[in-house]
Scaffold this motif. Structure first.
Motif, PDB file in Angstrom:
ATOM      1  N   ALA A 196       3.612  -1.742 -11.687  1.00  0.00           N
ATOM      2  CA  ALA A 196       3.261  -2.958 -12.424  1.00  0.00           C
ATOM      3  C   ALA A 196       3.744  -4.205 -11.694  1.00  0.00           C
ATOM      4  O   ALA A 196       3.037  -5.235 -11.652  1.00  0.00           O
ATOM      5  CB  ALA A 196       3.868  -2.895 -13.825  1.00  0.00           C
ATOM      6  N   MET A 197       4.928  -4.145 -11.089  1.00  0.00           N
ATOM      7  CA  MET A 197       5.446  -5.303 -10.359  1.00  0.00           C
ATOM      8  C   MET A 197       4.584  -5.612  -9.131  1.00  0.00           C
ATOM      9  O   MET A 197       4.360  -6.790  -8.793  1.00  0.00           O
ATOM     10  CB  MET A 197       6.887  -5.040  -9.937  1.00  0.00           C
ATOM     11  CG  MET A 197       7.874  -5.039 -11.083  1.00  0.00           C
ATOM     12  SD  MET A 197       7.984  -6.630 -11.929  1.00  0.00           S
ATOM     13  CE  MET A 197       8.681  -7.668 -10.650  1.00  0.00           C
ATOM     14  N   ILE A 198       4.111  -4.558  -8.452  1.00  0.00           N
ATOM     15  CA  ILE A 198       3.218  -4.793  -7.308  1.00  0.00           C
ATOM     16  C   ILE A 198       1.941  -5.496  -7.764  1.00  0.00           C
ATOM     17  O   ILE A 198       1.495  -6.495  -7.165  1.00  0.00           O
ATOM     18  CB  ILE A 198       2.893  -3.466  -6.604  1.00  0.00           C
ATOM     19  CG1 ILE A 198       4.125  -2.930  -5.881  1.00  0.00           C
ATOM     20  CG2 ILE A 198       1.741  -3.655  -5.613  1.00  0.00           C
ATOM     21  CD1 ILE A 198       3.910  -1.582  -5.218  1.00  0.00           C
ATOM     22  N   TYR A 199       1.346  -5.007  -8.855  1.00  0.00           N
ATOM     23  CA  TYR A 199       0.108  -5.618  -9.340  1.00  0.00           C
ATOM     24  C   TYR A 199       0.361  -7.033  -9.859  1.00  0.00           C
ATOM     25  O   TYR A 199      -0.517  -7.906  -9.738  1.00  0.00           O
ATOM     26  CB  TYR A 199      -0.506  -4.752 -10.441  1.00  0.00           C
ATOM     27  CG  TYR A 199      -1.006  -3.417  -9.934  1.00  0.00           C
ATOM     28  CD1 TYR A 199      -1.797  -3.342  -8.792  1.00  0.00           C
ATOM     29  CD2 TYR A 199      -0.687  -2.233 -10.585  1.00  0.00           C
ATOM     30  CE1 TYR A 199      -2.257  -2.123  -8.318  1.00  0.00           C
ATOM     31  CE2 TYR A 199      -1.144  -1.008 -10.120  1.00  0.00           C
ATOM     32  CZ  TYR A 199      -1.921  -0.963  -8.987  1.00  0.00           C
ATOM     33  OH  TYR A 199      -2.375   0.244  -8.501  1.00  0.00           O
ATOM     34  N   LEU A 200       1.548  -7.271 -10.402  1.00  0.00           N
ATOM     35  CA  LEU A 200       1.880  -8.620 -10.861  1.00  0.00           C
ATOM     36  C   LEU A 200       1.965  -9.575  -9.676  1.00  0.00           C
ATOM     37  O   LEU A 200       1.467 -10.711  -9.737  1.00  0.00           O
ATOM     38  CB  LEU A 200       3.203  -8.596 -11.619  1.00  0.00           C
ATOM     39  CG  LEU A 200       3.644  -9.916 -12.263  1.00  0.00           C
ATOM     40  CD1 LEU A 200       2.646 -10.355 -13.340  1.00  0.00           C
ATOM     41  CD2 LEU A 200       5.039  -9.785 -12.876  1.00  0.00           C
ATOM     42  N   ARG A 201       2.574  -9.107  -8.569  1.00  0.00           N
ATOM     43  CA  ARG A 201       2.675  -9.955  -7.375  1.00  0.00           C
ATOM     44  C   ARG A 201       1.318 -10.138  -6.720  1.00  0.00           C
ATOM     45  O   ARG A 201       1.068 -11.169  -6.077  1.00  0.00           O
ATOM     46  CB  ARG A 201       3.663  -9.344  -6.386  1.00  0.00           C
ATOM     47  CG  ARG A 201       5.093  -9.374  -6.884  1.00  0.00           C
ATOM     48  CD  ARG A 201       6.063  -8.821  -5.868  1.00  0.00           C
ATOM     49  NE  ARG A 201       6.077  -9.597  -4.629  1.00  0.00           N
ATOM     50  CZ  ARG A 201       6.913  -9.383  -3.620  1.00  0.00           C
ATOM     51  NH1 ARG A 201       7.806  -8.388  -3.714  1.00  0.00           N
ATOM     52  NH2 ARG A 201       6.870 -10.127  -2.531  1.00  0.00           N
ATOM     53  N   GLU A 243       0.829  -1.205   0.000  1.00  0.00           N
ATOM     54  CA  GLU A 243       0.000   0.000   0.000  1.00  0.00           C
ATOM     55  C   GLU A 243       0.865   1.258   0.000  1.00  0.00           C
ATOM     56  O   GLU A 243       0.668   2.168  -0.829  1.00  0.00           O
ATOM     57  CB  GLU A 243      -0.923  -0.009   1.219  1.00  0.00           C
ATOM     58  CG  GLU A 243      -1.874   1.180   1.266  1.00  0.00           C
ATOM     59  CD  GLU A 243      -2.800   1.131   2.460  1.00  0.00           C
ATOM     60  OE1 GLU A 243      -3.561   2.108   2.657  1.00  0.00           O
ATOM     61  OE2 GLU A 243      -2.766   0.117   3.193  1.00  0.00           O
ATOM     62  N   ASN A 244       1.838   1.321   0.905  1.00  0.00           N
ATOM     63  CA  ASN A 244       2.737   2.476   0.926  1.00  0.00           C
ATOM     64  C   ASN A 244       3.661   2.494  -0.280  1.00  0.00           C
ATOM     65  O   ASN A 244       4.073   3.564  -0.737  1.00  0.00           O
ATOM     66  CB  ASN A 244       3.562   2.479   2.217  1.00  0.00           C
ATOM     67  CG  ASN A 244       2.767   2.954   3.410  1.00  0.00           C
ATOM     68  OD1 ASN A 244       1.988   3.908   3.310  1.00  0.00           O
ATOM     69  ND2 ASN A 244       2.930   2.295   4.543  1.00  0.00           N
ATOM     70  N   GLY A 245       3.969   1.314  -0.791  1.00  0.00           N
ATOM     71  CA  GLY A 245       4.772   1.260  -2.006  1.00  0.00           C
ATOM     72  C   GLY A 245       4.054   1.914  -3.174  1.00  0.00           C
ATOM     73  O   GLY A 245       4.640   2.685  -3.941  1.00  0.00           O
TER      74      GLY A 245
END
Length: 764
Positions: free
Chosen positions: A613-618, A589-591
């Motif tokens: 994009a990497m957060i949403y991929l994970r 969230e903070n990322g």
């Protein structure tokens, strides 16, 4: 008093004595309250990095310069709406932006940080059209991705613009001052009339004129005891500002605000008599004799002081007539006539001097046609000069219009040639500067478009002395960094540090390069050096954060990156690094907030799009990850890493054909990057094209022989093909390469279930 205080403030600013400048400027504003003086006080605060006082001082002011300074203070305080209102008042929609190019540049920054990118680009282009040498405006256009080719921006039109600016702001006033000052040789000496006799004063002026006359032949300027080598300027006909020759002289101490006497270019030697006398008279001896001469009173001293005070208290621009004849019969009472070697007289008019016909100033008038040698030889015989005779002489000396007109034409011709030479020199210089900016600008533009190899080729065209500067070396390092060539990037940044150990340009990226190279000792040393160089620089704290991140101390790293953000809230890369650390701590969230803050500052910062994009991929939000990867790829279309992860997102969305096509592009973009080849093999394996996957993996082993995941994937494929021996061999090789703890557990689990069919394994 006001002039003294202003000069004191400006002198303090020149010497970076800001506290003294503020103190004296407060005295100035208290004694002489005006908006102009408030501008000076606000400028003192701004130069000492105190925007808050400047904001309150200038709030409500209306002058253009006040509005500009107020906008600067608002911008520094992040009050962008007020800054915009100061530059573009809503009640005056047709008002011009103050301060020309600088004002348009500031307005462009405001538009940029309020997410009006098209308007920002327009303002930066406006600034460049006014001042083609405003590099920061072109730099901002490059960051926006809206810059034109440097060959066009810094082309012929830019050269013409520079020459026009020179003609309107530099040459015109210089030539006007030269024409005025050339006929006012004695004006800088008249304040000493109280202390010297008319005969000695005339002798002093005669000596100065002869010395100035010698400049036309020898190229040396003598003014008082000032000696300057100006042969090149004289011989080329360039009118150099006399204020350049600023060596103090005994006379100069009495002329506080008055410019030193200019060069007289119209005096010609009048035969051997003139040259013989010139050998005996030097500026130093003249000044000495002038100062030490016995006093002779021609008029009452009190009146003379008033006259001199009125004459020299006028610090504004002064005009002078070219010829005494232009003044008609009143020349003797409205100006000072100075005879040249051929008897031509010139007058100097002062708007505020109504009593210049006094004996103290008339005494320097020389009779028409009489040589300087005769004047000097007859000085001992003349003890007093009749005022009425002097008036008659001055009138007579201005009554030869034909000769004066001829001399004026010759003077105009010489000034015209000088102007032509000056403009040609400016044109040549402008072309040289612009040719340099074409190379640097094009390289920077290509770098901002992430055409990094093209940018490197352009930078190679620079002369070695410019290529080896810290800024260019840093740009080269950034280009290699984007090409994922960390070894060359490290070499470039290291050379930048050698060129300018005090420069922090690009050091945040340099620390990331060392992070990727696992150079923990060098990274730690760099961070310590940067902190000792400037503790208030965000680059230093980014380097320190990378140092802790390499040690897996993500919480401390995050604190250092947050310190960088605190020091400069518009430092985009610090926000992105904060996002990376939040992701490492699995605080998604903070990322996301950190990446979004980075994009608010710079929408073309592709690293932030990539991080989101990497957060949403994970999080297995594959549609979101695809969208953000595509946004990042639109900004940096040459990144093999972004292409690889975009292909991974497409594969997760079961769009295998698109995924394979994207992987092919990624492989072509960077053949040294093993990631797209590995992902391609993974996609082929999921499509049950085991032979194709094994071919890709066999090729990949050549590029990455020590990558455990390659052997683990080969083991899985051999297991699916029921080749258990080969599968066991490759699983063992993967374990021998010391993978991460997570991968070790996965490989051991695969070995334990080696002989279990896939169908049963899925049920388990």
């Amino acid at each position: 008093m006001e002039g003294v205080l202003i000069e004191c403030v400006q002198n303090s600013l020149r010497h970076l004595l800001y506290r003294n400048a503020i103190f004296m400027c407060e005295r100035l504003c208290s004694e002489f309250p005006s908006e102009t003086n408030l501008q000076l006080l606000a400028a003192c605060y701004l130069q000492s990095n105190q925007a808050y006082p400047a904001y309150h001082i200038l709030k409500g002011t209306q002058m253009p310069q006040s509005r500009y300074l107020f906008a600067i203070s608002c911008y520094q305080m992040d009050l962008l709406n007020e800054a915009e209102m100061a530059l573009c008042p809503s009640n005056e929609p047709s008002a011009e932006v103050p301060n020309g190019a600088a004002g348009h540049y500031l307005l462009g920054l405001i538009y940029r940080y309020t997410d009006r990118l098209k308007s920002a680009a327009h303002q930066f282009n406006q600034a460049l059209s006014i001042d083609p040498l405003l590099w920061v405006a072109y730099e901002e256009l490059c960051k926006l991705g809206a810059a034109g080719e440097a060959t066009t921006v810094f082309g012929e039109s830019a050269s013409e613009c520079i020459q026009k600016q020179y003609m309107s702001h530099d040459v015109g006033p210089q030539l006007q001052q030269a024409s005025s000052d050339d006929h006012n040789v004695v004006s800088g000496r008249q304040q000493v009339a109280e202390n010297v006799s008319a005969r000695q004063l005339r002798h002093s002026n005669g000596s100065n004129i002869k010395d100035n006359n010698s400049l036309n032949h020898n190229g040396a300027v003598f003014s008082g005891n000032t000696v300057a080598a100006a042969a090149s300027q004289s011989n080329n006909g360039v009118h150099t500002s006399i204020s350049y020759y600023n060596t103090p002289s005994p006379m100069a101490t009495q002329l506080s605000g008055v410019a030193p006497p200019p060069i007289c270019r119209n005096v010609l030697p009048s035969g051997p008599t003139s040259s013989s006398v010139g050998a005996d008279v030097s500026p130093r001896s003249t000044v000495k004799s002038t100062i030490q001469a016995p006093r002779r009173k021609f008029v009452d001293e009190g009146k003379l002081r008033k006259i001199s005070g009125r004459l020299f208290s006028d610090s504004g621009p002064r005009r002078s007539t070219r010829l005494a004849g232009e003044g008609g019969p009143t020349a003797s009472t409205s100006g000072v006539a100075v005879a040249a070697g051929n008897g031509t007289s010139h007058s100097s008019k002062y708007p505020t001097s109504s009593k210049l016909g006094s004996a103290a100033f008339r005494s320097v008038t020389v009779r028409k046609g009489q040589s300087w040698a005769t004047e000097t030889s007859n000085e001992g015989a003349r003890s007093e000069i009749d005022d009425s005779r002097l008036n008659t002489i001055a009138t007579t000396s201005g009554s030869s219009p034909s000769l004066d007109t001829t001399r004026s034409c010759e003077h105009d011709g010489s000034m015209g040639r000088s102007s032509t030479t000056s403009v040609s020199k400016v044109g040549t210089g402008a072309l040289e500067v612009l040719s340099l900016l074409k190379i640097i600008g094009e390289g920077y533009r290509l770098s901002c478009l992430y055409r990094c190899q093209d940018a490197l080729d352009v930078f190679q065209q620079l002369p070695l002395k410019h290529y080896n500067t810290a800024w260019v070396r840093s740009q080269v390092g950034k280009a290699h960094f984007e090409l994922v060539d960390y070894t060359e990037a490290e070499r470039a940044f290291s050379n930048a540090r050698l060129a300018s150990p005090y420069s922090l340009e690009g050091m945040d990226v340099y620390s990331t390069v060392l992070y990727h190279l696992k150079e923990d000792m060098r990274l730690s040393y760099l961070a310590q050096e940067l902190i000792s160089t400037d503790r208030l620089a965000p680059q230093a704290w980014c380097a320190m954060g990378n140092c802790y991140s390499m040690q897996k101390d993500h919480e401390t790293a995050l604190k250092n990156f947050q310190r960088a953000v605190q020091l400069n809230s518009r430092f985009t890369y610090a926000h992105t690094l904060c996002g990376h650390e939040y992701v490492a701590l699995e605080d998604f969230e903070n990322g996301i907030k950190s990446y979004q803050n980075a994009l608010k500052i710079d929408a073309r910062h592709y690293n932030a799009w990539y991080g989101l994009a990497m957060i949403y991929l994970r999080q297995e939000k594959y549609e979101f990850s695809e969208h953000h990867f595509r946004r990042a790829l639109n900004i940096n279309p040459c990144s093999s890493v972004i292409m690889s992860y975009l292909g991974t997102s497409l594969h997760a969305l079961k769009r295998n054909e698109e995924a394979l096509a994207m992987m092919e592009k990624a492989i072509i973009a960077d053949k040294k990057n093993p990631l797209p080849m590995y992902q391609k093999a993974n996609i082929l394996a999921s499509m049950e094209d085991y032979d194709g996957a094994l071919v890709v993996l066999q090729e990949l082993k050549e590029y990455a022989p020590h990558e455990s995941s390659v052997y683990a994937l080969m083991g899985k494929i051999y297991k699916k093909r029921l080749m258990y021996d080969m599968a066991m061999l490759h699983f063992g090789l993967a374990l021998d390469l010391r993978p991460s703890a997570t991968d070790v557990a996965t490989i051991k689990a695969a070995i334990e279930k080696l002989h279990v069919p896939d169908e049963l394994e899925d049920n388990l």
